[in-house]
Scaffold this active site. Sequence first.
Site, PDB file in Angstrom:
ATOM      1  N   ASP A  26       0.831  -1.211   0.000  1.00  0.00           N
ATOM      2  CA  ASP A  26       0.000   0.000   0.000  1.00  0.00           C
ATOM      3  C   ASP A  26       0.863   1.257   0.000  1.00  0.00           C
ATOM      4  O   ASP A  26       1.963   1.267   0.560  1.00  0.00           O
ATOM      5  CB  ASP A  26      -0.920  -0.022   1.235  1.00  0.00           C
ATOM      6  CG  ASP A  26      -2.063   0.969   1.114  1.00  0.00           C
ATOM      7  OD1 ASP A  26      -2.390   1.372  -0.024  1.00  0.00           O
ATOM      8  OD2 ASP A  26      -2.647   1.325   2.156  1.00  0.00           O
ATOM      9  N   ASN A  74     -10.885  -2.644  -5.715  1.00  0.00           N
ATOM     10  CA  ASN A  74     -10.071  -1.689  -6.496  1.00  0.00           C
ATOM     11  C   ASN A  74     -10.684  -1.353  -7.863  1.00  0.00           C
ATOM     12  O   ASN A  74     -10.297  -0.356  -8.486  1.00  0.00           O
ATOM     13  CB  ASN A  74      -8.636  -2.179  -6.663  1.00  0.00           C
ATOM     14  CG  ASN A  74      -7.796  -2.098  -5.403  1.00  0.00           C
ATOM     15  OD1 ASN A  74      -6.919  -2.934  -5.168  1.00  0.00           O
ATOM     16  ND2 ASN A  74      -8.050  -1.102  -4.571  1.00  0.00           N
TER      17      ASN A  74
HETATM   18  C1  IPE Z   1      -5.453  -2.810  -0.309  1.00  0.00           C
HETATM   19  O1  IPE Z   1      -5.099  -1.481  -0.484  1.00  0.00           O
HETATM   20  C2  IPE Z   1      -5.442  -3.530  -1.626  1.00  0.00           C
HETATM   21  C3  IPE Z   1      -4.133  -3.734  -2.231  1.00  0.00           C
HETATM   22  C4  IPE Z   1      -2.987  -3.438  -1.683  1.00  0.00           C
HETATM   23  C5  IPE Z   1      -4.156  -4.354  -3.520  1.00  0.00           C
HETATM   24  P1  IPE Z   1      -6.198  -0.342  -0.679  1.00  0.00           P
HETATM   25  O2  IPE Z   1      -5.458   0.936  -0.792  1.00  0.00           O
HETATM   26  O3  IPE Z   1      -7.104  -0.686  -1.804  1.00  0.00           O
HETATM   27  O4  IPE Z   1      -7.013  -0.429   0.676  1.00  0.00           O
HETATM   28  P2  IPE Z   1      -7.928   0.654   1.410  1.00  0.00           P
HETATM   29  O5  IPE Z   1      -8.905   1.146   0.376  1.00  0.00           O
HETATM   30  O6  IPE Z   1      -7.019   1.746   1.877  1.00  0.00           O
HETATM   31  O7  IPE Z   1      -8.558  -0.072   2.541  1.00  0.00           O
HETATM   32  C1  IPE Z   2      -1.510   0.192  -3.410  1.00  0.00           C
HETATM   33  O1  IPE Z   2      -1.267   1.571  -3.441  1.00  0.00           O
HETATM   34  C2  IPE Z   2      -1.701  -0.378  -4.786  1.00  0.00           C
HETATM   35  C3  IPE Z   2      -3.056  -0.864  -5.065  1.00  0.00           C
HETATM   36  C4  IPE Z   2      -4.065  -0.838  -4.247  1.00  0.00           C
HETATM   37  C5  IPE Z   2      -3.276  -1.416  -6.377  1.00  0.00           C
HETATM   38  P1  IPE Z   2      -2.457   2.610  -3.423  1.00  0.00           P
HETATM   39  O2  IPE Z   2      -2.792   2.964  -4.831  1.00  0.00           O
HETATM   40  O3  IPE Z   2      -3.597   2.119  -2.619  1.00  0.00           O
HETATM   41  O4  IPE Z   2      -1.766   3.856  -2.717  1.00  0.00           O
HETATM   42  P2  IPE Z   2      -2.453   4.876  -1.737  1.00  0.00           P
HETATM   43  O5  IPE Z   2      -3.022   4.082  -0.595  1.00  0.00           O
HETATM   44  O6  IPE Z   2      -3.510   5.570  -2.511  1.00  0.00           O
HETATM   45  O7  IPE Z   2      -1.340   5.772  -1.322  1.00  0.00           O
HETATM   46 MG    MG Z   3      -4.109   2.356  -0.665  1.00  0.00          MG
END
Ligand code: IPE
Ligand code: IPE
Ligand code: MG
Length: 258
Positions: A26, A74
């Site tokens: 994340d 996602n």
């Molecule tokens: C969790 O991260 C999913 C992945 C790392 C693929 P998200 O960024 O989607 O999670 P939330 O929305 O902060 O809970």
């Molecule tokens: C994790 O990084 C990757 C996926 C969920 C695919 P994020 O895209 O969730 O990054 P933040 O949480 O917005 O910084």
């Molecule tokens: Mg995220």
Amino acid sequence: MPPAAPANPALPPGTSLPGHIAIIMDGNGRWAQQRGLPRLEGHRRGVETVRTIVDATRELGIRVVTLYAFSVENWKRPQDEVGGLMNLLDFFLKRETDDLIKNKVRLLTIGHTEDLPEVVRKRLASTIKATETFSDYTLVLALNYGARTEIVDAARAYAAAVAAGKEKLNDSSWATFSRYLYTAGLPDPDLIIRTSGETRVSNFLLLQGAYAEYYFAPVLWPDFSRADLVTAITEYSKRERRYGQTGEQVKPVSASAS
Ligand code: IPE
Ligand code: IPE
Ligand code: MG
């Protein structure tokens, strides 16, 4: 006596290694935003971290690594970002397949991969086939994965097996039911790492993580380094896993005898 474990110079002596590490990768978006870059640039950098961490875990002797790459939730992101993530997945598989084979990495997926773009599905299928005989190190990509969806799928498959007479309802147990999860045949994660400082699970391996140790790293995924991985494993190694027992019951015999 089992053969001595290979020396891990990066880890303090006596560190106990988790057999299976699962990672909620994340913070890509914030990494990019902090630099005034498009979110996709953060995802691009995140792919480089995947390479680093796969190499590092393999070299340390970890047996299974699961990476949460795309959740069922996602899809709700802007279309451009979802499309960019799918392109990156395609790019990753195209670039890495030869090295996965060379390094004897078995690739598996968990999640509804049938909903991914056809080009990605084809690449996944061929890489999974090309690596299926490897057994030392398994890389599991969680793609279009959600733990609640997995549990519903497993309940449905289990009910169908009962209806078909393949399972007996009276014999239901975790051991039988867990065979219907996507992770059938894989060990449960010992250590679940989430980067970016968020301290939530976001629908990841809810049942398999029942007795996992959690480690929340403050760094954003593109910045997560080998040193951060070693810190997480070192912290894991200091924890006492009790599984409901008392501290005395789980202490190694040598420690209590001295
Ligand atoms: C969790 O991260 C999913 C992945 C790392 C693929 P998200 O960024 O989607 O999670 P939330 O929305 O902060 O809970
Ligand atoms: C994790 O990084 C990757 C996926 C969920 C695919 P994020 O895209 O969730 O990054 P933040 O949480 O917005 O910084
Ligand atoms: Mg995220």
